[in-house]
Design a protein around this motif. Structure first.
Motif, PDB file in Angstrom:
ATOM      1  N   ASP A 128      -6.014  -4.280   5.909  1.00 12.13           N
ATOM      2  CA  ASP A 128      -6.611  -4.191   7.242  1.00 12.13           C
ATOM      3  C   ASP A 128      -8.035  -4.730   7.235  1.00 12.13           C
ATOM      4  O   ASP A 128      -8.519  -5.252   8.245  1.00 12.13           O
ATOM      5  CB  ASP A 128      -6.666  -2.732   7.723  1.00 12.13           C
ATOM      6  CG  ASP A 128      -5.296  -2.126   7.939  1.00 12.13           C
ATOM      7  OD1 ASP A 128      -4.355  -2.873   8.270  1.00 12.13           O
ATOM      8  OD2 ASP A 128      -5.163  -0.897   7.763  1.00 12.13           O
ATOM      9  N   TYR A 139       0.848  -1.195   0.000  1.00  7.52           N
ATOM     10  CA  TYR A 139       0.000   0.000   0.000  1.00  7.52           C
ATOM     11  C   TYR A 139       0.884   1.245   0.000  1.00  7.52           C
ATOM     12  O   TYR A 139       2.001   1.229   0.535  1.00  7.52           O
ATOM     13  CB  TYR A 139      -0.907   0.015   1.230  1.00  7.52           C
ATOM     14  CG  TYR A 139      -2.144  -0.841   1.070  1.00  7.52           C
ATOM     15  CD1 TYR A 139      -3.358  -0.288   0.694  1.00  7.52           C
ATOM     16  CD2 TYR A 139      -2.082  -2.217   1.282  1.00  7.52           C
ATOM     17  CE1 TYR A 139      -4.493  -1.068   0.537  1.00  7.52           C
ATOM     18  CE2 TYR A 139      -3.208  -3.011   1.128  1.00  7.52           C
ATOM     19  CZ  TYR A 139      -4.412  -2.432   0.760  1.00  7.52           C
ATOM     20  OH  TYR A 139      -5.531  -3.210   0.594  1.00  7.52           O
ATOM     21  N   ALA A 184     -15.102   4.306   3.063  1.00  5.86           N
ATOM     22  CA  ALA A 184     -13.714   4.482   3.500  1.00  5.86           C
ATOM     23  C   ALA A 184     -13.616   5.267   4.808  1.00  5.86           C
ATOM     24  O   ALA A 184     -12.879   4.864   5.712  1.00  5.86           O
ATOM     25  CB  ALA A 184     -12.881   5.138   2.396  1.00  5.86           C
ATOM     26  N   PRO A 185     -14.337   6.392   4.991  1.00  5.56           N
ATOM     27  CA  PRO A 185     -14.275   7.085   6.276  1.00  5.56           C
ATOM     28  C   PRO A 185     -14.782   6.238   7.449  1.00  5.56           C
ATOM     29  O   PRO A 185     -14.232   6.318   8.552  1.00  5.56           O
ATOM     30  CB  PRO A 185     -15.153   8.322   6.054  1.00  5.56           C
ATOM     31  CG  PRO A 185     -15.093   8.568   4.587  1.00  5.56           C
ATOM     32  CD  PRO A 185     -15.032   7.207   3.971  1.00  5.56           C
ATOM     33  N   THR A 236      -7.358   1.410   7.434  1.00  6.51           N
ATOM     34  CA  THR A 236      -7.078   2.306   6.310  1.00  6.51           C
ATOM     35  C   THR A 236      -6.625   1.575   5.052  1.00  6.51           C
ATOM     36  O   THR A 236      -6.734   2.115   3.959  1.00  6.51           O
ATOM     37  CB  THR A 236      -6.010   3.339   6.704  1.00  6.51           C
ATOM     38  OG1 THR A 236      -4.820   2.664   7.107  1.00  6.51           O
ATOM     39  CG2 THR A 236      -6.501   4.222   7.849  1.00  6.51           C
ATOM     40  N   ARG A 237      -6.086   0.373   5.191  1.00  9.36           N
ATOM     41  CA  ARG A 237      -5.670  -0.421   4.027  1.00  9.36           C
ATOM     42  C   ARG A 237      -6.860  -1.279   3.616  1.00  9.36           C
ATOM     43  O   ARG A 237      -7.083  -2.355   4.161  1.00  9.36           O
ATOM     44  CB  ARG A 237      -4.448  -1.278   4.360  1.00  9.36           C
ATOM     45  CG  ARG A 237      -3.213  -0.484   4.750  1.00  9.36           C
ATOM     46  CD  ARG A 237      -2.089  -1.433   5.157  1.00  9.36           C
ATOM     47  NE  ARG A 237      -0.877  -0.730   5.543  1.00  9.36           N
ATOM     48  CZ  ARG A 237      -0.597  -0.321   6.779  1.00  9.36           C
ATOM     49  NH1 ARG A 237      -1.477  -0.545   7.764  1.00  9.36           N
ATOM     50  NH2 ARG A 237       0.525   0.305   7.053  1.00  9.36           N
ATOM     51  N   ARG A 250      -0.319  -4.241  13.460  1.00 12.58           N
ATOM     52  CA  ARG A 250      -1.596  -4.333  12.760  1.00 12.58           C
ATOM     53  C   ARG A 250      -2.400  -5.516  13.293  1.00 12.58           C
ATOM     54  O   ARG A 250      -1.838  -6.430  13.917  1.00 12.58           O
ATOM     55  CB  ARG A 250      -1.352  -4.464  11.261  1.00 12.58           C
ATOM     56  CG  ARG A 250      -0.640  -3.256  10.658  1.00 12.58           C
ATOM     57  CD  ARG A 250      -0.186  -3.544   9.247  1.00 12.58           C
ATOM     58  NE  ARG A 250      -1.294  -3.967   8.425  1.00 12.58           N
ATOM     59  CZ  ARG A 250      -1.190  -4.846   7.421  1.00 12.58           C
ATOM     60  NH1 ARG A 250      -0.029  -5.397   7.145  1.00 12.58           N
ATOM     61  NH2 ARG A 250      -2.233  -5.167   6.721  1.00 12.58           N
ATOM     62  N   ALA A 289     -11.884   3.923   8.175  1.00  9.78           N
ATOM     63  CA  ALA A 289     -10.737   4.659   8.719  1.00  9.78           C
ATOM     64  C   ALA A 289     -10.975   5.056  10.171  1.00  9.78           C
ATOM     65  O   ALA A 289     -10.041   5.083  10.978  1.00  9.78           O
ATOM     66  CB  ALA A 289     -10.453   5.892   7.869  1.00  9.78           C
ATOM     67  N   HIS A 318      -1.167   9.101   4.047  1.00 11.29           N
ATOM     68  CA  HIS A 318      -2.057   9.166   5.195  1.00 11.29           C
ATOM     69  C   HIS A 318      -3.502   9.057   4.715  1.00 11.29           C
ATOM     70  O   HIS A 318      -3.865   9.528   3.657  1.00 11.29           O
ATOM     71  CB  HIS A 318      -1.840  10.475   5.960  1.00 11.29           C
ATOM     72  CG  HIS A 318      -0.459  10.622   6.519  1.00 11.29           C
ATOM     73  ND1 HIS A 318       0.007   9.841   7.549  1.00 11.29           N
ATOM     74  CD2 HIS A 318       0.559  11.439   6.176  1.00 11.29           C
ATOM     75  CE1 HIS A 318       1.246  10.179   7.835  1.00 11.29           C
ATOM     76  NE2 HIS A 318       1.612  11.153   7.011  1.00 11.29           N
ATOM     77  N   GLY A 319      -4.336   8.424   5.536  1.00 12.21           N
ATOM     78  CA  GLY A 319      -5.738   8.291   5.193  1.00 12.21           C
ATOM     79  C   GLY A 319      -6.034   6.965   4.523  1.00 12.21           C
ATOM     80  O   GLY A 319      -5.135   6.199   4.177  1.00 12.21           O
ATOM     81  N   PRO A 320      -7.321   6.665   4.307  1.00 13.31           N
ATOM     82  CA  PRO A 320      -7.704   5.369   3.738  1.00 13.31           C
ATOM     83  C   PRO A 320      -7.352   5.245   2.261  1.00 13.31           C
ATOM     84  O   PRO A 320      -7.300   6.248   1.536  1.00 13.31           O
ATOM     85  CB  PRO A 320      -9.218   5.336   3.943  1.00 13.31           C
ATOM     86  CG  PRO A 320      -9.620   6.789   3.999  1.00 13.31           C
ATOM     87  CD  PRO A 320      -8.478   7.507   4.653  1.00 13.31           C
ATOM     88  N   TRP A 321      -7.110   4.019   1.837  1.00  8.29           N
ATOM     89  CA  TRP A 321      -6.783   3.713   0.432  1.00  8.29           C
ATOM     90  C   TRP A 321      -7.634   2.529  -0.007  1.00  8.29           C
ATOM     91  O   TRP A 321      -7.534   1.441   0.555  1.00  8.29           O
ATOM     92  CB  TRP A 321      -5.296   3.385   0.302  1.00  8.29           C
ATOM     93  CG  TRP A 321      -4.818   3.154  -1.101  1.00  8.29           C
ATOM     94  CD1 TRP A 321      -4.746   1.963  -1.763  1.00  8.29           C
ATOM     95  CD2 TRP A 321      -4.342   4.146  -2.021  1.00  8.29           C
ATOM     96  NE1 TRP A 321      -4.257   2.137  -3.035  1.00  8.29           N
ATOM     97  CE2 TRP A 321      -3.992   3.479  -3.214  1.00  8.29           C
ATOM     98  CE3 TRP A 321      -4.155   5.527  -1.938  1.00  8.29           C
ATOM     99  CZ2 TRP A 321      -3.475   4.148  -4.323  1.00  8.29           C
ATOM    100  CZ3 TRP A 321      -3.658   6.190  -3.046  1.00  8.29           C
ATOM    101  CH2 TRP A 321      -3.320   5.505  -4.219  1.00  8.29           C
TER     102      TRP A 321
END
Length: 279
Positions: free
Chosen positions: A85, A39, A194-195, A203-204, A117, A198, A43-46
């Motif tokens: 994740d 990944y 995604a939010p 986030t992954r 993780r 997160a 920063h933040g979700p992907w």
């Protein structure tokens, strides 16, 4: 004869785009393969989407994707799960593919824990109505209770039944109504997936479909990446594509790598061209 996916050999056919750690063409070690699918360090979700298709674009044979997979795809499928994740999937795919909890090899679990993780990725099911049987395998054959993401219009009786089965429920926000839109039920905004994840430290994100969910994510601009296996087979018939929806939603892509497996399949990784920090 079934071939062990760990014995498959991958060859890089090109260097990854974007100037990130070029890889010479040739056979790839397991560590290098994992590095190519890592990944981004953003920063933040992907949101990563993973699919397998035939050469003519079918995503299933007789309704199931398993008819397309070979040892190389099984290897990449397991690797992508080990890197994630959370695994997001639509309720229809849960039923069609008889989903259970994720299975991660012991060595990968140790690596995940060492990196701080969760030992095993969680399954998050997207079901606007919450009409999923609480006795389904997913809720019992798992080491980590799943998360079910529903709409604000989900039937409270079904929501309560899932909660009583030990499932966490999250509610998607409604999509803003367009100016001049007529009356009708509110539509859930899948860009909120995604939010929601997160906020739980997930986030992954790995989305495994199906086509309806993927089409809605594309239309919402919520997809960051596509990992696509092309199986060496023609299917014909009327099998669905990897993303379906009422309207076309073009999304320009940048190819990150192109690999060949010695089982004849091709393995590609693409990112949506939005100028985000990418590996």
């Amino acid at each position: 004869m079934h071939r062990d996916s760990n014995a498959i050999q991958f060859t890089a056919l090109d260097a990854p785009a974007g100037g990130h750690a070029p890889s010479p063409a040739g056979p790839l070690s397991p560590d290098r393969l994992a590095a190519l699918y890592a990944y981004p360090e953003a920063h933040g979700p992907w949101m990563r989407v993973n699919f397998i298709t035939s050469v003519d674009g079918a995503v299933a044979v007789d309704g199931r994707s398993g008819g397309l997979g070979g040892p190389g795809d099984r290897r990449v499928f397991g690797l992508l799960r080990a890197l994630a994740d959370v695994i997001v999937v639509g309720a229809g795919t849960v039923r069609a593919e008889n989903y259970g909890g994720a299975r991660i090899p012991a060595e990968d679990r140790r690596r995940r824990v060492a990196a701080g993780r969760p030992e095993i990725p969680r399954i998050a099911v997207v079901s606007a109505t919450a009409r999923i049987d609480p006795s389904h395998r997913l809720f019992h054959d798992t080491a980590v209770p799943p998360l079910v993401i529903v709409s604000s219009a989900a039937d409270p009786v079904h929501v309560r039944a899932l909660e009583e089965a030990g499932t966490e429920i999250a509610v998607l926000p409604d999509r803003p109504r367009e100016s001049g839109a007529g009356p009708g039920a509110a539509r859930p905004d899948v860009a909120g997936i995604a939010p929601i994840l997160a906020a739980r430290g997930l986030t992954r994100i790995l989305c495994e479909g199906g086509p309806n969910l993927t089409g809605r994510l594309l239309a919402a601009g919520a997809v960051d990446e596509l990992c696509l296996t092309v199986a060496p087979v023609l299917v014909g018939g009327n099998a669905p594509r990897m993303a379906v929806g009422p309207a076309s939603t073009p999304a320009p892509l940048t190819r990150r790598h192109l690999l060949a497996g010695d089982d004849g399949a091709l393995f590609t990784r693409w990112t949506v061209a939005r100028g985000r920090d990418e590996r």
